[in-house]
Design a protein around this motif. Sequence first.
Motif, PDB file in Angstrom:
ATOM      1  N   ALA A  22       0.638  -1.187   0.041  1.00  0.00           N
ATOM      2  CA  ALA A  22      -0.001   0.003  -0.073  1.00  0.00           C
ATOM      3  C   ALA A  22       0.945   1.407  -0.192  1.00  0.00           C
ATOM      4  CB  ALA A  22      -1.075   0.133   1.225  1.00  0.00           C
ATOM      5  N   THR A  23       1.697   1.141   0.733  1.00  0.00           N
ATOM      6  CA  THR A  23       2.765   2.533   1.064  1.00  0.00           C
ATOM      7  C   THR A  23       3.332   2.799  -0.241  1.00  0.00           C
ATOM      8  OG1 THR A  23       4.466   1.005   2.052  1.00  0.00           O
ATOM      9  CG2 THR A  23       2.933   2.432   3.584  1.00  0.00           C
ATOM     10  N   VAL A  24       3.871   1.506  -1.155  1.00  0.00           N
ATOM     11  CA  VAL A  24       4.766   1.979  -2.281  1.00  0.00           C
ATOM     12  C   VAL A  24       3.696   2.639  -3.262  1.00  0.00           C
ATOM     13  CG1 VAL A  24       5.657   0.753  -4.127  1.00  0.00           C
ATOM     14  CG2 VAL A  24       6.130   0.196  -2.004  1.00  0.00           C
ATOM     15  N   ASN A  25       2.661   2.081  -3.178  1.00  0.00           N
ATOM     16  CA  ASN A  25       1.687   2.856  -4.043  1.00  0.00           C
ATOM     17  C   ASN A  25       1.398   4.382  -3.754  1.00  0.00           C
ATOM     18  OD1 ASN A  25       1.276   0.919  -6.077  1.00  0.00           O
ATOM     19  ND2 ASN A  25      -0.780   0.049  -4.855  1.00  0.00           N
ATOM     20  N   TYR A  26       1.151   4.470  -2.641  1.00  0.00           N
ATOM     21  CA  TYR A  26       0.811   5.979  -2.157  1.00  0.00           C
ATOM     22  C   TYR A  26       1.941   6.799  -2.297  1.00  0.00           C
ATOM     23  CZ  TYR A  26      -3.294   4.056   0.248  1.00  0.00           C
ATOM     24  OH  TYR A  26      -4.741   3.426   0.465  1.00  0.00           O
ATOM     25  N   PHE A  27       3.199   6.256  -2.142  1.00  0.00           N
ATOM     26  CA  PHE A  27       4.444   7.057  -2.073  1.00  0.00           C
ATOM     27  C   PHE A  27       4.654   7.410  -3.660  1.00  0.00           C
ATOM     28  CE2 PHE A  27       5.485   6.149   2.163  1.00  0.00           C
ATOM     29  CZ  PHE A  27       5.924   7.447   2.368  1.00  0.00           C
ATOM     30  N   ALA A  28       4.255   6.547  -4.585  1.00  0.00           N
ATOM     31  CA  ALA A  28       4.336   7.145  -6.036  1.00  0.00           C
ATOM     32  C   ALA A  28       3.358   8.238  -6.377  1.00  0.00           C
ATOM     33  CB  ALA A  28       4.109   5.769  -6.909  1.00  0.00           C
ATOM     34  N   PHE A  29       2.166   8.140  -5.761  1.00  0.00           N
ATOM     35  CA  PHE A  29       1.303   9.011  -5.744  1.00  0.00           C
ATOM     36  C   PHE A  29       1.580  10.523  -5.262  1.00  0.00           C
ATOM     37  CE2 PHE A  29      -3.184  10.784  -4.829  1.00  0.00           C
ATOM     38  CZ  PHE A  29      -3.367  10.880  -6.281  1.00  0.00           C
ATOM     39  N   ASP A  30       2.394  10.364  -4.153  1.00  0.00           N
ATOM     40  CA  ASP A  30       3.007  11.390  -3.546  1.00  0.00           C
ATOM     41  C   ASP A  30       3.868  12.048  -4.330  1.00  0.00           C
ATOM     42  OD1 ASP A  30       2.815  12.284  -0.421  1.00  0.00           O
ATOM     43  OD2 ASP A  30       4.927  12.324  -0.922  1.00  0.00           O
ATOM     44  N   VAL A  31       4.805  11.146  -4.698  1.00  0.00           N
ATOM     45  CA  VAL A  31       5.882  12.022  -5.559  1.00  0.00           C
ATOM     46  C   VAL A  31       5.335  12.485  -6.844  1.00  0.00           C
ATOM     47  CG1 VAL A  31       7.662  11.708  -7.241  1.00  0.00           C
ATOM     48  CG2 VAL A  31       7.706  10.313  -4.806  1.00  0.00           C
ATOM     49  N   SER A  32       4.421  12.045  -7.293  1.00  0.00           N
ATOM     50  CA  SER A  32       3.739  12.954  -8.439  1.00  0.00           C
ATOM     51  C   SER A  32       3.094  13.949  -8.222  1.00  0.00           C
ATOM     52  CB  SER A  32       2.621  11.861  -9.410  1.00  0.00           C
ATOM     53  OG  SER A  32       1.890  11.301  -8.603  1.00  0.00           O
ATOM     54  N   LEU A  33       2.395  13.962  -7.121  1.00  0.00           N
ATOM     55  CA  LEU A  33       1.566  15.153  -6.531  1.00  0.00           C
ATOM     56  C   LEU A  33       2.974  16.332  -6.177  1.00  0.00           C
ATOM     57  CD1 LEU A  33      -1.111  13.971  -4.202  1.00  0.00           C
ATOM     58  CD2 LEU A  33      -1.447  15.238  -6.340  1.00  0.00           C
ATOM     59  N   ARG A  34       3.882  15.928  -5.716  1.00  0.00           N
ATOM     60  CA  ARG A  34       4.716  16.888  -5.195  1.00  0.00           C
ATOM     61  C   ARG A  34       5.353  17.477  -6.651  1.00  0.00           C
ATOM     62  NH1 ARG A  34       5.480  16.813   0.186  1.00  0.00           N
ATOM     63  NH2 ARG A  34       4.434  14.991   1.080  1.00  0.00           N
ATOM     64  N   VAL A  35       5.674  16.774  -7.502  1.00  0.00           N
ATOM     65  CA  VAL A  35       6.285  17.352  -8.897  1.00  0.00           C
ATOM     66  C   VAL A  35       4.913  18.250  -9.424  1.00  0.00           C
ATOM     67  CG1 VAL A  35       6.851  16.727 -11.316  1.00  0.00           C
ATOM     68  CG2 VAL A  35       7.521  15.298  -9.269  1.00  0.00           C
ATOM     69  N   LEU A  36       3.852  17.820  -9.336  1.00  0.00           N
ATOM     70  CA  LEU A  36       2.828  18.883  -9.771  1.00  0.00           C
ATOM     71  C   LEU A  36       2.965  20.121  -9.067  1.00  0.00           C
ATOM     72  CD1 LEU A  36      -0.675  17.073 -10.327  1.00  0.00           C
ATOM     73  CD2 LEU A  36       0.484  18.499 -11.824  1.00  0.00           C
ATOM     74  N   LEU A  37       3.191  20.130  -7.768  1.00  0.00           N
ATOM     75  CA  LEU A  37       3.301  21.203  -6.762  1.00  0.00           C
ATOM     76  C   LEU A  37       4.219  22.221  -7.222  1.00  0.00           C
ATOM     77  CD1 LEU A  37       2.434  22.641  -4.266  1.00  0.00           C
ATOM     78  CD2 LEU A  37       4.007  21.399  -2.815  1.00  0.00           C
ATOM     79  N   PHE A  38       5.524  21.354  -7.468  1.00  0.00           N
ATOM     80  CA  PHE A  38       6.604  22.099  -7.815  1.00  0.00           C
ATOM     81  C   PHE A  38       6.488  23.000  -9.163  1.00  0.00           C
ATOM     82  CE2 PHE A  38      10.479  22.226 -10.601  1.00  0.00           C
ATOM     83  CZ  PHE A  38      11.251  23.179  -9.774  1.00  0.00           C
ATOM     84  N   ALA A  39       5.826  22.147 -10.088  1.00  0.00           N
ATOM     85  CA  ALA A  39       5.306  22.899 -11.474  1.00  0.00           C
ATOM     86  C   ALA A  39       4.448  23.903 -11.330  1.00  0.00           C
ATOM     87  CB  ALA A  39       4.856  21.839 -12.567  1.00  0.00           C
ATOM     88  N   ALA A  40       3.309  23.885 -10.492  1.00  0.00           N
ATOM     89  CA  ALA A  40       2.575  24.841 -10.176  1.00  0.00           C
ATOM     90  C   ALA A  40       3.186  26.240  -9.418  1.00  0.00           C
ATOM     91  CB  ALA A  40       1.409  24.382  -9.072  1.00  0.00           C
ATOM     92  N   ALA A  41       4.051  26.009  -8.370  1.00  0.00           N
ATOM     93  CA  ALA A  41       4.835  26.764  -7.885  1.00  0.00           C
ATOM     94  C   ALA A  41       5.440  27.846  -8.779  1.00  0.00           C
ATOM     95  CB  ALA A  41       5.511  26.442  -6.438  1.00  0.00           C
ATOM     96  N   VAL A  42       6.397  27.168  -9.627  1.00  0.00           N
ATOM     97  CA  VAL A  42       7.153  27.746 -10.389  1.00  0.00           C
ATOM     98  C   VAL A  42       6.364  28.491 -11.523  1.00  0.00           C
ATOM     99  CG1 VAL A  42       8.979  27.465 -12.380  1.00  0.00           C
ATOM    100  CG2 VAL A  42       9.233  26.223 -10.227  1.00  0.00           C
ATOM    101  N   THR A  43       5.383  27.945 -11.912  1.00  0.00           N
ATOM    102  CA  THR A  43       4.707  28.819 -12.984  1.00  0.00           C
ATOM    103  C   THR A  43       3.927  29.733 -12.569  1.00  0.00           C
ATOM    104  OG1 THR A  43       3.891  26.359 -13.702  1.00  0.00           O
ATOM    105  CG2 THR A  43       2.743  28.051 -14.615  1.00  0.00           C
ATOM    106  N   ALA A  44       3.446  29.778 -11.200  1.00  0.00           N
ATOM    107  CA  ALA A  44       2.910  30.893 -10.717  1.00  0.00           C
ATOM    108  C   ALA A  44       3.850  31.964 -10.455  1.00  0.00           C
ATOM    109  CB  ALA A  44       2.174  30.475  -9.107  1.00  0.00           C
ATOM    110  N   VAL A  45       5.082  31.768 -10.081  1.00  0.00           N
ATOM    111  CA  VAL A  45       6.055  32.802  -9.757  1.00  0.00           C
ATOM    112  C   VAL A  45       6.462  33.315 -10.961  1.00  0.00           C
ATOM    113  CG1 VAL A  45       8.422  33.244  -9.194  1.00  0.00           C
ATOM    114  CG2 VAL A  45       7.004  31.908  -7.640  1.00  0.00           C
ATOM    115  N   VAL A  46       6.691  32.616 -12.212  1.00  0.00           N
ATOM    116  CA  VAL A  46       7.085  33.027 -13.528  1.00  0.00           C
ATOM    117  C   VAL A  46       6.202  33.984 -14.162  1.00  0.00           C
ATOM    118  CG1 VAL A  46       7.899  32.272 -15.746  1.00  0.00           C
ATOM    119  CG2 VAL A  46       8.652  31.172 -14.042  1.00  0.00           C
ATOM    120  N   VAL A  47       5.066  33.418 -13.964  1.00  0.00           N
ATOM    121  CA  VAL A  47       3.937  34.192 -14.567  1.00  0.00           C
ATOM    122  C   VAL A  47       3.744  35.436 -13.921  1.00  0.00           C
ATOM    123  CG1 VAL A  47       1.285  34.400 -14.924  1.00  0.00           C
ATOM    124  CG2 VAL A  47       2.640  32.264 -15.626  1.00  0.00           C
ATOM    125  N   ILE A  48       3.732  35.635 -12.661  1.00  0.00           N
ATOM    126  CA  ILE A  48       3.565  37.163 -11.864  1.00  0.00           C
ATOM    127  C   ILE A  48       4.855  37.891 -11.948  1.00  0.00           C
ATOM    128  CG2 ILE A  48       4.312  36.417  -9.623  1.00  0.00           C
ATOM    129  CD1 ILE A  48       1.853  38.148  -8.608  1.00  0.00           C
TER     130      ILE A  48
END
Lengths: 191, 201
Positions: A22-48
Amino acid sequence: MASTDKPTDPEYNKEARPPPPATVNYFAFDVSLRVLLFAAAVTAVVVIVTSDQTKFIPMLGILRKAKFKHSPAFVYFVVAHCVAGLYSIITTLASLSVISKPNLSTKFLLHFAFWDVLILGLVASATGTAGGVAYVGLKGNNHVGWVKICNNYDKFCQHLAGSLAVSLFASFVLVLLVWLSVYSLHCRVPK
Amino acid sequence: MESQNKVSMGGMDGLESREKEMKTANQRTAKSHELLARLLAFVLTFVATILFGLNKQTKVVPFQLTPTLPPINVPVSAKWHYLSAFVYFVASNAIACSYAALSILLLFTSKGENKILAKMIIFLDTLMVALVFSGNGAATAIALMGYKGNSHVQWKEVCSVFGKFCDRGAVAIGLSQLGALAFLLLVLMSSLSSNKRSSKY
């Protein structure tokens, strides 16, 4: 050695086996969410940051600039998203390291839950701050005599709107991350 | 081998019962801490909502049309629903406060341990953290604009006129911020307690 190992093995398996897959599955999901968060934060900063606009104002007869630095609310927004971006890099690495070493996962989950919820507060308040000021810029306010500026600075306001939308998405991702950590911690509590 | 097993089983039983006692005691203190944090969140957001919702000020301001004429006295008023950021602030606090009351009722009237309810409540707590923090952010930004104004876009500061309104607003925002921290604490406490319970085994 083998005979003493064997009787303990099935019991051990019963207790310890369910969490790891179970945890292996969740951590893969966790990593992808964190990468999404990084992309969103960088996009927000660059756009503003690229929103600066210079425009000739016919009423005053001069060139005027609109910059995000002119308002402390937008400065706070940029700083908060820089922090969130850095945080997402660090935690992505941490999450990846948990995938390679699953025995540390509970400790990491607790830390993730702690820090994720703090960063959620930071990003949500930054979104609210910038949104509040941007809304006054869009609509103006008669009661206190604040005139709208978005009719003059169209590009500036479009960038702000885009950045705010991405930031809203980032807070949504953070909520999901907190849910994920809390849920996987809950799943570890024996029934 | 069997006798050994029995001995170990008996030892385990004693240990388990003691552990169970400790566990229930721990759970009781954890529950009382949770109740305290929830009550704190409820009271703080409630006071913030009321303080801001009843916040208005009317003032007579001398207004000079032309330099030759004597100034005319014009009554102006500040109300919380004039600015949409403040409306959002009051709405988010009202939602958070009613949710806190509801969660106290649900958690402490239900008998036994309801896992689904507990999970739902933690999920909603996280949402409340986001909601109250963003409401606070919006209100703080507008309040700061009221205090300082912004020369770049010609937005004048208004707190020199509406001093009482601004002070009350600042107090309400501070209280609401503490309420948001209480919600944050609730999420932290629940993850800590489930971590404790899982690491015992």
